[in-house]
Design a protein around this motif. Structure first.
Motif, short mmCIF file in Angstrom:
data_model
loop_
_atom_site.label_atom_id
_atom_site.label_comp_id
_atom_site.label_asym_id
_atom_site.label_seq_id
_atom_site.Cartn_x
_atom_site.Cartn_y
_atom_site.Cartn_z
N TYR A 98 0.84 -1.19 0.00
CA TYR A 98 0.00 0.00 0.00
C TYR A 98 0.87 1.25 0.00
N ARG A 99 0.60 2.15 -0.92
CA ARG A 99 1.38 3.38 -1.03
C ARG A 99 0.46 4.55 -0.67
N PRO A 100 0.50 5.01 0.57
CA PRO A 100 -0.42 6.07 0.99
C PRO A 100 -0.10 7.39 0.31
N THR A 101 -1.16 8.11 -0.01
CA THR A 101 -1.01 9.46 -0.55
C THR A 101 -1.74 10.42 0.38
N PRO A 102 -1.27 11.65 0.49
CA PRO A 102 -1.89 12.59 1.42
C PRO A 102 -3.35 12.85 1.08
N VAL A 103 -4.19 12.95 2.12
CA VAL A 103 -5.58 13.35 1.94
C VAL A 103 -5.62 14.87 1.92
N ARG A 104 -5.99 15.42 0.79
CA ARG A 104 -5.87 16.87 0.61
C ARG A 104 -7.16 17.63 0.93
N SER A 105 -8.26 16.92 1.09
CA SER A 105 -9.52 17.61 1.38
C SER A 105 -10.50 16.63 2.00
N LEU A 106 -11.56 17.18 2.57
CA LEU A 106 -12.61 16.35 3.14
C LEU A 106 -13.30 15.55 2.03
N THR A 107 -13.43 16.15 0.86
CA THR A 107 -14.04 15.45 -0.28
C THR A 107 -13.22 14.23 -0.66
N ASP A 108 -11.91 14.39 -0.66
CA ASP A 108 -11.02 13.27 -0.99
C ASP A 108 -11.15 12.16 0.04
N ALA A 109 -11.26 12.52 1.31
CA ALA A 109 -11.41 11.52 2.37
C ALA A 109 -12.71 10.75 2.21
N HIS A 110 -13.81 11.48 1.90
CA HIS A 110 -15.09 10.82 1.68
C HIS A 110 -15.03 9.87 0.49
N ARG A 111 -14.34 10.31 -0.58
CA ARG A 111 -14.24 9.48 -1.79
C ARG A 111 -13.51 8.17 -1.49
N ARG A 112 -12.43 8.25 -0.74
CA ARG A 112 -11.66 7.05 -0.41
C ARG A 112 -12.48 6.08 0.44
N ARG A 113 -13.21 6.61 1.40
CA ARG A 113 -14.04 5.74 2.23
C ARG A 113 -15.14 5.10 1.41
N ALA A 114 -15.72 5.88 0.50
CA ALA A 114 -16.79 5.34 -0.34
C ALA A 114 -16.28 4.24 -1.26
N LEU A 115 -15.08 4.40 -1.81
CA LEU A 115 -14.49 3.36 -2.66
C LEU A 115 -14.25 2.08 -1.88
N ALA A 116 -13.80 2.21 -0.64
CA ALA A 116 -13.55 1.03 0.18
C ALA A 116 -14.85 0.33 0.55
N ARG A 117 -15.92 1.10 0.71
CA ARG A 117 -17.19 0.50 1.12
C ARG A 117 -17.85 -0.27 -0.02
N ALA A 118 -17.95 0.33 -1.18
CA ALA A 118 -18.61 -0.34 -2.31
C ALA A 118 -18.16 0.30 -3.60
#
Length: 244
Positions: A98-118
């Motif tokens: 896993y190669r982590p990349t910085p979370v640059r915004s709240l939108t980006d954080a929501h997108r990553r969580r959504a991708l992991a969920r479904a």
């Protein structure tokens, strides 16, 4: 002294690995897991490279058999060569560090969580929801793992009662039931023709929607109720997925 194996016939695994050894080509393949056809310009913007650079990489991926191309008027589109290729890419991703990349915004954080969920994995469901569906089908006796995954008689009856069209095209060589190692969950989710049929039914029934231009899958209110009724999925999972 030369290796005794240097000239043996067999699969050229090194050639395949070389295609994915470049970060830009790997990024293209991961993006194409959404099942859509992309233009070279779209992939160039996605990977942050010049269009001429993208074109060179795409030529290699097409020549190597990982992508196919098609013409629509003046535009050239590329897509993954098929479901087997998509499942291979997803499986490789699950084994990659896993190669982590910085979370640059709240939108980006929501997108990553959504991708992991479904999310989509080419033409079937992946992420936490995909794994949960696979687990629930196993627990209810619809899938048998003694000889591989296989659909049981109870599973076939459940598909018919649910209205899932599990008819494979004549002459299709795609495995009926197989699994794909999920790169976020690091566990198996259902793939193959059966996984595609279930996902297609979810879309047609209005249980699932795919966010435009993304792999993110949303569960509708009707879908949350159906998943709970049909597979007894926990309410907490339904709530987490629908709120993404």
């Amino acid at each position: 002294m030369s290796s005794p194996y240097a000239y043996e016939d067999g699969p050229d695994l090194a050639a395949l690995a070389a295609l994915l050894a470049d970060r830009t080509r790997a990024a293209f393949c991961l993006a194409l897991l959404d099942g859509r056809a992309w233009t070279a310009a779209e992939l160039a913007r996605h990977a942050g490279v010049a269009p001429s650079t993208a074109t060179g990489h795409l030529h290699r991926l097409v020549a190597g058999g990982l992508l196919t191309e098609e013409r629509r008027g003046r535009h050239r589109y590329v897509r993954l060569a098929g479901a087997d290729t998509a499942e291979m890419i997803e499986s490789l991703a699950s084994h990659a560090p896993y190669r982590p990349t910085p979370v640059r915004s709240l939108t980006d954080a929501h997108r990553r969580r959504a991708l992991a969920r479904a999310r989509t994995c080419y033409d079937h469901l992946a992420g936490a929801l995909g794994v949960a569906v696979t687990d629930a089908m196993t627990q209810r006796g619809y899938l048998d793992w003694h000889h591989g995954p296989a659909l049981t008689a109870e599973g076939l009856r459940w598909l018919r009662e649910t209205g899932v069209a599990d008819d494979r095209p004549a002459g299709s060589r795609r495995p009926h039931v197989r699994t794909c190692l999920d790169w976020t969950e690091r566990r198996d989710h259902l793939a193959g023709a059966l996984g595609a049929a279930l996902f297609r039914h979810g879309l047609d029934a209005g249980w699932l929607t795919v966010r435009t231009g993304s792999r993110i899958v949303r569960v509708t209110e009707a879908g949350a109720e159906a998943l709970h009724t049909l597979l007894d999925l926990p309410d907490t999972l339904d709530t987490a997925v629908t709120s993404a």
